[in-house]
Design a protein around this motif. Structure first.
Motif, short mmCIF file in Angstrom:
data_model
loop_
_atom_site.label_atom_id
_atom_site.label_comp_id
_atom_site.label_asym_id
_atom_site.label_seq_id
_atom_site.Cartn_x
_atom_site.Cartn_y
_atom_site.Cartn_z
N LEU A 26 0.83 -1.21 0.00
CA LEU A 26 0.00 0.00 0.00
C LEU A 26 0.86 1.26 0.00
CD1 LEU A 26 -2.78 1.33 0.16
CD2 LEU A 26 -2.68 1.11 2.65
N GLY A 27 1.93 1.26 0.80
CA GLY A 27 2.81 2.42 0.84
C GLY A 27 3.51 2.65 -0.48
N SER A 28 3.96 1.58 -1.11
CA SER A 28 4.61 1.71 -2.41
C SER A 28 3.63 2.23 -3.46
CB SER A 28 5.18 0.36 -2.85
OG SER A 28 6.19 -0.07 -1.95
N PHE A 29 2.40 1.72 -3.39
CA PHE A 29 1.37 2.17 -4.33
C PHE A 29 1.07 3.66 -4.15
CE2 PHE A 29 -3.23 3.13 -4.42
CZ PHE A 29 -3.44 3.10 -5.79
N ARG A 94 15.08 1.63 3.30
CA ARG A 94 14.20 2.02 2.18
C ARG A 94 13.19 3.09 2.58
NH1 ARG A 94 18.01 -1.38 0.56
NH2 ARG A 94 17.40 -3.50 0.01
N LYS A 95 12.60 2.93 3.78
CA LYS A 95 11.47 3.79 4.18
C LYS A 95 11.86 5.26 4.25
CE LYS A 95 8.21 4.64 7.92
NZ LYS A 95 7.66 4.17 9.22
N ARG A 96 13.02 5.58 4.83
CA ARG A 96 13.41 6.99 4.98
C ARG A 96 13.50 7.69 3.63
NH1 ARG A 96 18.46 6.85 9.30
NH2 ARG A 96 17.44 5.58 10.91
N GLY A 146 13.31 2.20 -4.38
CA GLY A 146 12.90 1.98 -3.00
C GLY A 146 11.53 1.35 -2.89
N ALA A 147 10.57 1.84 -3.68
CA ALA A 147 9.21 1.30 -3.63
C ALA A 147 9.18 -0.15 -4.10
CB ALA A 147 8.28 2.17 -4.49
N ALA A 148 9.91 -0.43 -5.18
CA ALA A 148 9.96 -1.81 -5.69
C ALA A 148 10.59 -2.74 -4.67
CB ALA A 148 10.74 -1.84 -7.01
N LEU A 149 11.67 -2.30 -4.06
CA LEU A 149 12.36 -3.14 -3.09
C LEU A 149 11.49 -3.42 -1.87
CD1 LEU A 149 15.98 -1.73 -3.11
CD2 LEU A 149 15.17 -3.89 -4.02
N GLY A 166 1.48 -3.10 -7.39
CA GLY A 166 0.86 -1.84 -7.01
C GLY A 166 1.66 -0.63 -7.42
N ILE A 167 2.99 -0.81 -7.54
CA ILE A 167 3.83 0.30 -7.99
C ILE A 167 3.44 0.72 -9.40
CG2 ILE A 167 6.22 0.97 -8.51
CD1 ILE A 167 6.99 -1.20 -6.40
N GLN A 168 3.20 -0.26 -10.26
CA GLN A 168 2.81 0.05 -11.63
C GLN A 168 1.33 0.42 -11.73
OE1 GLN A 168 5.10 0.57 -13.55
NE2 GLN A 168 6.83 -0.67 -12.86
N VAL A 169 0.51 -0.12 -10.83
CA VAL A 169 -0.88 0.34 -10.77
C VAL A 169 -0.90 1.81 -10.37
CG1 VAL A 169 -3.10 0.07 -9.61
CG2 VAL A 169 -1.79 -1.95 -10.24
N GLY A 170 0.04 2.20 -9.50
CA GLY A 170 0.18 3.60 -9.15
C GLY A 170 0.44 4.46 -10.36
#
Length: 443
Positions: A26-29, A94-96, A146-149, A166-170
């Motif tokens: 969800l966060g990556s999306f 990754r998160k930061r 970062g999002a992919a990882l 979800g990254i690509q749905v984004g």
């Protein structure tokens, strides 16, 4: 025999919790929606407005080239963003980095929305526009890796393509929002109003998206795989930079990523950016046609990308990828033939074949495919930089190259169709001859 492009990682047995996986997905999306809304909005507006608002003292053709050149500037800074954010993402987590990329992208986009035009501040206007576009490129350069990882490393074994899709749905949601807002404002303003202030409203809307994305990402946890890799990594007095480590260990992976992304980049940017300008400037078609096609593409991709990702997890990433790239190659000439004939039905059908079938089939598997080419301790740098270098080579200047080919050959579209078809074939052949990679087995 496994038909994926990569072999399973040996640590996949240590499956992360489902709650962590969902939060990471969800966060990556959410961040991807913000970054791609901002990035794609620029491309749409460049095709419609920037030639007259920021480059009015040159010919219309050169103004279009200049507008698309500023579009490409963002891509030039994406590798730098991949290097910087990748370095600190591999060192600090990754998160930061993902919190910072959203802040930078949203701030630059909002500033474009209040940037004075050429008539107000002269050549400072295009200079500042290029600067803000460079900041956008720098931010999005650190976003994808970062999002992919975070999504791939947190996903359950056997479902990595689906959870990271979800990254690509984004991307699709970002395209839907960007195109939808521009289309809505365009339909409720006169041409003069749209050119004067209407185009600025979607850029200011980005502020709201940024706040939502930051709230969602604040609830994410750090990647468990990253934490395990940092704990297992022996303390060294002097360590090489993560991007250097990735280059030295897996130099061929960077070239493979570039070749594998050509189909994705050419299909999307020719349909959503170049064709929008070409159809309005050269064929006299209404701008609403491709704005509505962009809406359709963005909406459908929210279904097709996770569907193809699910199929890829089930039947093999390589098979799904190759079919998509070959469909892109065979759709290139029919797409331009439909454009020349001004066949609305044909244009819609082949736009969807290129941007929703070919594009979505190749893009849905990229997160696990690219990240698992590298070890966990330098994966953010390796996959992120490779991905962004490919964006420069195959994406950022696609509308510019296509417009240049059109001008070079006297307005004939055949060279652009060949350009599109060749890129898709290179991607397909790379996947066909690519061997399963055990590269990521070592951290």
């Amino acid at each position: 025999m496994d038909s994926t492009l990569i072999t399973p990682r040996p640590d996949e047995g240590n499956a992360p919790s489902s709650d962590r996986a969902r939060r990471a997905a969800l966060g990556s999306f959410a961040g991807a929606v913000v970054d791609w809304f901002d990035f794609l909005l620029y491309g749409i507006t460049a095709a419609l407005v920037f030639n007259s608002e920021f480059f009015p003292q040159i010919s219309p053709a050169m103004g279009t080239l200049a507008a698309f050149a500023t579009f490409g500037v963002g891509f030039l800074f994406r590798p730098l963003g991949g290097i910087v954010f990748g370095h600190f993402g591999d060192r600090l987590g990754r998160k930061r980095m993902l919190m910072l990329t959203v802040w930078m992208m949203g701030g630059a986009t909002a500033c474009i929305g209040i940037l004075p035009s050429f008539s107000a501040i002269g050549w400072w206007a295009p200079a500042l526009l290029v600067t803000l576009r460079a900041i956008q490129g720098f931010a999005v350069g650190g976003e994808w890796g970062g999002a992919a990882l975070l999504a791939v490393e947190s996903a359950p074994s056997g479902k990595k393509a689906f959870y990271s899709s979800g990254i690509q749905v984004g991307y699709g949601v970002g395209l839907l929002l960007a195109t939808g807002l521009v289309s809505l404002i365009s339909s409720h303003t006169t041409n003069e109003q749209f050119l004067s202030w209407g185009w600025r409203l979607p850029f200011l809307f980005s502020i709201l998206l940024v706040l939502v994305a930051l709230w969602i990402r604040n609830g994410m946890e750090e990647s468990a795989e990253f934490e395990q890799a940092k704990e297992a990594q022996p303390q060294q007095k002097k360590q090489r930079l993560p991007v250097i480590e990735a280059l030295l260990r897996h130099p061929g992976a960077f070239l493979k990523i570039i070749a594998l992304r050509l189909c994705e980049l050419l299909t999307m940017y020719i349909v959503t950016a170049f064709a929008l300008n070409y159809s309005t400037q050269n064929l006299g078609l209404p701008r609403e046609l491709f704005l509505n096609i962009g809406l359709l593409v963005g909406g459908i991709s929210c279904l097709t990308i996770p569907l193809f990702a699910w199929l890829a997890d089930r039947f093999g990433r390589r098979r799904i990828y190759i079919v998509g790239a070959l469909l892109g190659a065979v759709s290139a000439f029919p797409f331009f033939m439909a454009l020349e004939q001004r066949s609305i039905v044909g244009v819609v059908i082949f736009s969807l074949l290129l941007a929703n079938i070919a594009h979505d089939m190749v893009v849905c598997v990229q997160q696990p495919m690219f990240t698992e080419m590298f070890g966990a301790s330098y994966r953010y740098s390796g996959a992120g930089v490779g991905y962004q270098v490919a964006s420069v080579v195959g994406g950022g200047f696609t509308p510019f190259i296509a417009a240049g080919l059109l001008a070079l050959f006297g307005g004939e579209w055949h060279s652009v169709a060949i350009y599109l078809m060749a890129g898709c074939l290179i991607s397909a052949l790379t996947a066909i001859f690519m061997k399963p990679a055990a590269a990521a087995h070592n951290p």
